[in-house]
Design an enzyme around this catalytic site. Structure first.
Site, PDB file in Angstrom:
ATOM      1  CE  LYS A  13      42.792  38.199  16.179  1.00  0.00           C
ATOM      2  NZ  LYS A  13      42.790  36.579  16.282  1.00  0.00           N
ATOM      3  CG  HIS A  43      49.411  35.314  12.994  1.00  0.00           C
ATOM      4  ND1 HIS A  43      48.048  35.606  13.505  1.00  0.00           N
ATOM      5  CD2 HIS A  43      49.038  34.217  12.222  1.00  0.00           C
ATOM      6  CE1 HIS A  43      47.340  34.340  12.917  1.00  0.00           C
ATOM      7  NE2 HIS A  43      48.212  33.693  12.182  1.00  0.00           N
ATOM      8  CE  LYS A  47      48.867  33.890   7.794  1.00  0.00           C
ATOM      9  NZ  LYS A  47      49.221  32.519   8.317  1.00  0.00           N
ATOM     10  CG  ASP A 100      38.987  34.890  15.757  1.00  0.00           C
ATOM     11  OD1 ASP A 100      39.737  35.085  16.509  1.00  0.00           O
ATOM     12  OD2 ASP A 100      38.946  33.675  14.735  1.00  0.00           O
ATOM     13  CG  HIS A 105      44.300  38.012  11.135  1.00  0.00           C
ATOM     14  ND1 HIS A 105      45.089  38.503  11.925  1.00  0.00           N
ATOM     15  CD2 HIS A 105      43.585  37.093  11.783  1.00  0.00           C
ATOM     16  CE1 HIS A 105      45.386  37.704  12.790  1.00  0.00           C
ATOM     17  NE2 HIS A 105      44.316  36.700  12.964  1.00  0.00           N
TER      18      HIS A 105
HETATM   19  C1  BG6 Z   1      43.869  33.556  14.664  1.00  0.00           C
HETATM   20  C2  BG6 Z   1      42.316  33.400  15.054  1.00  0.00           C
HETATM   21  O1  BG6 Z   1      44.158  35.039  14.979  1.00  0.00           O
HETATM   22  O2  BG6 Z   1      43.960  33.144  13.299  1.00  0.00           O
HETATM   23  C3  BG6 Z   1      42.047  31.907  14.702  1.00  0.00           C
HETATM   24  O3  BG6 Z   1      41.946  33.590  16.373  1.00  0.00           O
HETATM   25  C4  BG6 Z   1      42.423  31.541  13.233  1.00  0.00           C
HETATM   26  O4  BG6 Z   1      40.527  31.519  14.820  1.00  0.00           O
HETATM   27  C5  BG6 Z   1      43.798  31.973  12.966  1.00  0.00           C
HETATM   28  O5  BG6 Z   1      42.286  30.230  13.191  1.00  0.00           O
HETATM   29  C6  BG6 Z   1      44.328  31.618  11.500  1.00  0.00           C
HETATM   30  O6  BG6 Z   1      45.542  31.783  11.477  1.00  0.00           O
HETATM   31  P1  BG6 Z   1      46.512  31.182  10.190  1.00  0.00           P
HETATM   32  O7  BG6 Z   1      47.616  31.560  10.421  1.00  0.00           O
HETATM   33  O8  BG6 Z   1      46.242  29.667  10.378  1.00  0.00           O
HETATM   34  O9  BG6 Z   1      45.657  31.574   8.944  1.00  0.00           O
END
Ligand code: BG6
Length: 355
Positions: A13, A43, A47, A100, A105
């Site tokens: 993304k 991602h 997790k 974002d 997510h």
């Molecule tokens: C990313 C976003 O997809 O996920 C970022 O673009 C964000 O802005 C990040 O900081 C957060 O990922 P994690 O794994 O640190 O919670």
């Protein structure tokens, strides 16, 4: 000649900035690769806590009878970050928290919590069920867009005792920027399992802590026989980070039973996956890239899921464009604009750190 049946393409993304641009990317890639060659990474699905959520729900029968409107009062999904936009200001200006974090997510977490048990563990069986959740999300109305979605932007404040700059003072950010660094919203999944249960989503940068968790609040007992019955006594917390594990909150007989006062006290059962399985487990991206190599699509997002998520998010974007109010300010190091607490209070609930 490189594109053979074994070729895989991995897409990260942002995949578009709205439904039309997302569709055009999917269409373009789809002209060259078949859907089973395309690995769209989210991602969060990589997790360990998210895989454990699938294990909890579909590898154990214990919670399934309770996992529905009759027993669950509300569900809260929080993805809080302490970090600001760092050096990504120019990128973030065109993106904002809704695109974002929420479109991908947060909605994937909501699908993992809300989906029906899939008929097997094959990628399409899982993705079919996630798609059904996205299709069941309550459509927005003029009223809910106004009342049930809050956008915020961080001002100057302190994180861990150190002063930090306002978003508008970050590198690459317009000093009059209207980009949101925080979103909180209330939605429902309109189906037999979930009708009427509020799902609250909240995510933002420069918040009070790095804390991603899903809180499932069960309904209180139908009748109180103890003196100190507490509202939301039963709660399952799925911690994604920085801790990875489960907490089950219950009430137990308190210490002071000399007066036979039937005083109940909250207790917590902790299942710490870091302790149980060690810190050496593979990280989200390692796990997903291994899956690409081994051809497992389970934890990747199909084009129709992604498009459905954009379809649901788009009315918010359109509403914001026409809304002169702009994002509400919040001080860095807090839990976001105060309107966020007022929103959840309208349903008679509060965020898990508040009560
Ligand atoms: C990313 C976003 O997809 O996920 C970022 O673009 C964000 O802005 C990040 O900081 C957060 O990922 P994690 O794994 O640190 O919670």
């Amino acid at each position: 000649g490189l594109n053979t049946a074994h070729t895989r393409v991995v897409l990260e993304k942002p995949l578009g900035h709205d439904l039309a641009s997302n569709r055009s990317i999917n269409h373009c890639v789809g002209q060259v690769f078949s859907e089973r060659q395309i690995y769209r990474i989210d991602h969060y699905l990589g997790k360990p806590a998210v895989q454990n959520l699938f294990a909890l729900r579909f590898g154990n029968a214990l919670f399934e009878p309770l996992w529905r409107r009759e027993h669950i009062a509300n569900i809260q999904i929080t993805i809080a970050e302490e970090l600001g936009v760092e050096k990504r200001g120019a990128f973030y200006e065109t993106t904002g928290a809704l695109r974002d974090m929420v479109q991908n997510h947060a909605l994937q977490l909501l699908c993992a919590i809300g989906m029906e048990p899939p008929i097997n563990s094959h990628a399409d069986a899982i993705r079919d069920e996630k798609l059904k959740v996205l299709r069941s999300l309550k459509p927005w109305t003029a009223e809910t867009l106004k009342q049930d979605v809050i956008r915020g932007q961080y001002g100057a404040g302190a994180i861990g005792g150190a002063a930090v700059a306002a978003y508008r003072d970050e590198l690459g950010v317009n000093p009059a920027s209207q980009t949101e660094t925080f979103v909180a919203l209330r939605t429902e999944i309109s189906n037999w399992r979930w009708a009427g249960v509020p799902f609250f989503i909240r995510t933002g940068k420069r918040l009070a802590g790095r804390d991603a968790r899903i809180v499932v609040n069960f309904r209180p007992t139908p009748h109180a026989i103890f003196n100190s019955q507490i509202g939301m006594a039963n709660r399952l917390v799925i911690n994604l980070q920085p801790k990875d594990g489960l907490e089950l909150h219950l009430l137990a007989q308190g210490q002071d039973n000399r007066k036979n006062s039937h005083t109940l006290a909250p207790v917590q059962l902790d299942l710490d996956f870091d302790k149980r399985f060690g810190h050496e487990r593979v990280g989200a991206y390692e796990r997903l890239l291994l899956d690409v190599i081994e051809g497992r699509l389970n934890l990747f997002v199909r084009s129709d899921e992604q498009e459905e998520a954009w379809r649901w998010v788009e009315p918010i974007l359109t509403h914001w464009q026409a809304d002169a109010q702009g994002p509400r300010p919040y001080a860095a190091g807090t839990w976001g604009p105060s309107a966020t607490s007022a929103m959840i209070a309208r349903d008679g609930f509060c965020w898990s750190e508040e009560c």
